[in-house]
Design an enzyme around this catalytic site. Sequence first.
Site, PDB file in Angstrom:
ATOM      1  N   SER A  24       0.851  -1.210   0.000  1.00 47.67           N
ATOM      2  CA  SER A  24       0.000   0.000   0.000  1.00 47.67           C
ATOM      3  C   SER A  24       0.877   1.246   0.000  1.00 47.67           C
ATOM      4  CB  SER A  24      -0.876   0.017   1.252  1.00 47.67           C
ATOM      5  OG  SER A  24      -1.517   1.276   1.399  1.00 47.67           O
TER       6      SER A  24
ATOM      7  N   TYR B   3      -1.698  -1.030  10.213  1.00 49.35           N
ATOM      8  CA  TYR B   3      -1.825  -1.302   8.781  1.00 49.35           C
ATOM      9  C   TYR B   3      -0.582  -0.809   8.037  1.00 49.35           C
ATOM     10  CZ  TYR B   3      -3.737  -1.073   4.005  1.00 49.35           C
ATOM     11  OH  TYR B   3      -3.945  -1.221   2.662  1.00 49.35           O
TER      12      TYR B   3
HETATM   13  N1  LIG Z   1      -8.559  -0.283  -1.981  1.00 46.54           N
HETATM   14  C1  LIG Z   1      -7.493   0.456  -1.734  1.00 46.54           C
HETATM   15  O1  LIG Z   1      -7.529   1.687  -1.880  1.00 46.54           O
HETATM   16  C2  LIG Z   1      -6.209  -0.190  -1.301  1.00 46.54           C
HETATM   17  C3  LIG Z   1      -5.078   0.647  -1.191  1.00 46.54           C
HETATM   18  C4  LIG Z   1      -3.861   0.079  -0.807  1.00 46.54           C
HETATM   19  C5  LIG Z   1      -3.772  -1.276  -0.571  1.00 46.54           C
HETATM   20  N2  LIG Z   1      -4.882  -2.073  -0.676  1.00 46.54           N
HETATM   21  C6  LIG Z   1      -4.726  -3.490  -0.390  1.00 46.54           C
HETATM   22  O2  LIG Z   1      -5.340  -4.266  -1.406  1.00 46.54           O
HETATM   23  C7  LIG Z   1      -5.757  -5.510  -0.859  1.00 46.54           C
HETATM   24  C8  LIG Z   1      -7.205  -5.760  -1.232  1.00 46.54           C
HETATM   25  O3  LIG Z   1      -7.955  -4.700  -0.684  1.00 46.54           O
HETATM   26  P1  LIG Z   1      -9.419  -4.308  -1.183  1.00 46.54           P
HETATM   27  O4  LIG Z   1      -9.441  -2.837  -1.270  1.00 46.54           O
HETATM   28  O5  LIG Z   1      -9.814  -5.104  -2.380  1.00 46.54           O
HETATM   29  O6  LIG Z   1     -10.233  -4.726   0.126  1.00 46.54           O
HETATM   30  P2  LIG Z   1     -11.671  -5.391   0.339  1.00 46.54           P
HETATM   31  O7  LIG Z   1     -12.605  -4.955  -0.729  1.00 46.54           O
HETATM   32  O8  LIG Z   1     -11.995  -5.091   1.757  1.00 46.54           O
HETATM   33  O9  LIG Z   1     -11.378  -6.966   0.161  1.00 46.54           O
HETATM   34  C9  LIG Z   1     -10.603  -7.640   1.094  1.00 46.54           C
HETATM   35  C10 LIG Z   1     -10.559  -9.112   0.739  1.00 46.54           C
HETATM   36  O10 LIG Z   1      -9.750  -9.785   1.739  1.00 46.54           O
HETATM   37  C11 LIG Z   1     -10.503 -10.860   2.304  1.00 46.54           C
HETATM   38  N3  LIG Z   1     -10.177 -10.964   3.726  1.00 46.54           N
HETATM   39  C12 LIG Z   1     -10.289  -9.978   4.659  1.00 46.54           C
HETATM   40  N4  LIG Z   1      -9.965 -10.440   5.872  1.00 46.54           N
HETATM   41  C13 LIG Z   1      -9.632 -11.754   5.701  1.00 46.54           C
HETATM   42  C14 LIG Z   1      -9.228 -12.785   6.599  1.00 46.54           C
HETATM   43  N5  LIG Z   1      -9.101 -12.563   7.918  1.00 46.54           N
HETATM   44  N6  LIG Z   1      -8.966 -14.015   6.106  1.00 46.54           N
HETATM   45  C15 LIG Z   1      -9.114 -14.259   4.774  1.00 46.54           C
HETATM   46  N7  LIG Z   1      -9.498 -13.329   3.879  1.00 46.54           N
HETATM   47  C16 LIG Z   1      -9.760 -12.086   4.344  1.00 46.54           C
HETATM   48  C17 LIG Z   1     -11.972 -10.464   2.111  1.00 46.54           C
HETATM   49  O11 LIG Z   1     -12.817 -11.604   2.036  1.00 46.54           O
HETATM   50  P3  LIG Z   1     -13.716 -12.078   3.297  1.00 46.54           P
HETATM   51  O12 LIG Z   1     -14.385 -10.858   3.843  1.00 46.54           O
HETATM   52  O13 LIG Z   1     -14.635 -13.098   2.730  1.00 46.54           O
HETATM   53  O14 LIG Z   1     -12.754 -12.701   4.268  1.00 46.54           O
HETATM   54  C18 LIG Z   1     -11.939  -9.749   0.760  1.00 46.54           C
HETATM   55  O15 LIG Z   1     -12.041 -10.674  -0.291  1.00 46.54           O
HETATM   56  C19 LIG Z   1      -5.524  -5.424   0.645  1.00 46.54           C
HETATM   57  O16 LIG Z   1      -4.319  -6.070   0.985  1.00 46.54           O
HETATM   58  C20 LIG Z   1      -5.402  -3.934   0.900  1.00 46.54           C
HETATM   59  O17 LIG Z   1      -4.622  -3.639   2.030  1.00 46.54           O
HETATM   60  C21 LIG Z   1      -6.098  -1.561  -1.037  1.00 46.54           C
END
Ligand SMILES: NC(=O)c1ccc[n+]([C@@H]2O[C@H](COP(=O)([O-])OP(=O)(O)OC[C@H]3O[C@@H](n4cnc5c(N)ncnc54)[C@H](OP(=O)(O)O)[C@@H]3O)[C@@H](O)[C@H]2O)c1
Length: 282
Positions: free
Chosen positions: A179, A193
């Site tokens: 991130s 985080y």
């Molecule tokens: N969106 C952004 O702006 C952004 C920016 C920087 C980095 N990121 C990174 O990108 C990645 C994906 O983020 P996203 O934005 O797509 O988030 P999201 O929409 O909240 O999706 C998170 C995913 O992780 C799974 N997950 C969460 N907790 C879990 C657990 N304890 N065990 C297994 N699976 C788990 C969730 O599935 P379940 O709920 O079914 O478990 C979901 O599929 C993350 O690593 C995040 O830190 C995102």
Amino acid sequence: MEGRLDLDVRNEHEVRGQPAAADTSCPFHADRAGMQQAECKTLVLTGASRGIGHATAKLFSDAGWRIISCARQPFDGARCPWEAGATDHVQVDLSDHRMLPYALTKIKERLAGTPVHALINNAGVSPKTPTGTRLTSLTTSVETWMKVFHLNLVAPILLAQGLFDELKAASGSIVNVTSIAGSRVHPFAGSAYATSKAALACLTREMAHDYAPHGIRVNAIAPGEIKTDILSPDTEARLLPTIPLRRVGTPDEVARVIFFLCSDAASYVTGTEVPINGGQHL
Ligand SMILES: NC(=O)c1ccc[n+]([C@@H]2O[C@H](COP(=O)([O-])OP(=O)(O)OC[C@H]3O[C@@H](n4cnc5c(N)ncnc54)[C@H](OP(=O)(O)O)[C@@H]3O)[C@@H](O)[C@H]2O)c1
């Protein structure tokens, strides 16, 4: 759920109305041709149910890959229309390191001795206070520190270790999702985080060094503000002025960079962290 991807890797030439066989300059062309002759490639992906993971699973599935997914929720066939999705889904909480042996056993049962061409450590959590503000280094509980580090850092380490033989067999690659918060204080992302993502970026460098002699590439992508459930409601209002492209990104735009890193087009790329943030890091 994200909308349909507008990039169909298998059919991009047909989409443009051009004969696919005529163009060998596309960096994905070799993959596509190889995919038709060779066996289907396999991706192990954490967090495929929503956001970036969902778009990534969809893109790889459209390109002919098999997706083995891990998340806490059961597989939702209506939202995740890739083939064999239900049987290739492992329902597990990766924030509990004691569940990692279970997760690996279930993944290996599904692999049945076949290689893994890519591991994408995408699942992540970014806890906030009950009012949605950031959890600082003064206010984060030890339980939150542990949960965040187990999911965001320890799970990627243990999954990669556990799938080493399968990745080596495919000369595969690993992509860790870090991130922008790993390299600067962020108005919404908390201290646990941010430090977990900084550690994951460092881990990517360490792993790239350690796995390279075995033919496995390891890279990271560092998204900025991508429109998913993880974003805070005020993100666009507060942060758009700081993003040179003046918009947040889409999960599809992140998925395409991940796909590139897992393709033969990136065969000499390892140990790097690619920012995907519209210039926000500038
Ligand atoms: N969106 C952004 O702006 C952004 C920016 C920087 C980095 N990121 C990174 O990108 C990645 C994906 O983020 P996203 O934005 O797509 O988030 P999201 O929409 O909240 O999706 C998170 C995913 O992780 C799974 N997950 C969460 N907790 C879990 C657990 N304890 N065990 C297994 N699976 C788990 C969730 O599935 P379940 O709920 O079914 O478990 C979901 O599929 C993350 O690593 C995040 O830190 C995102």
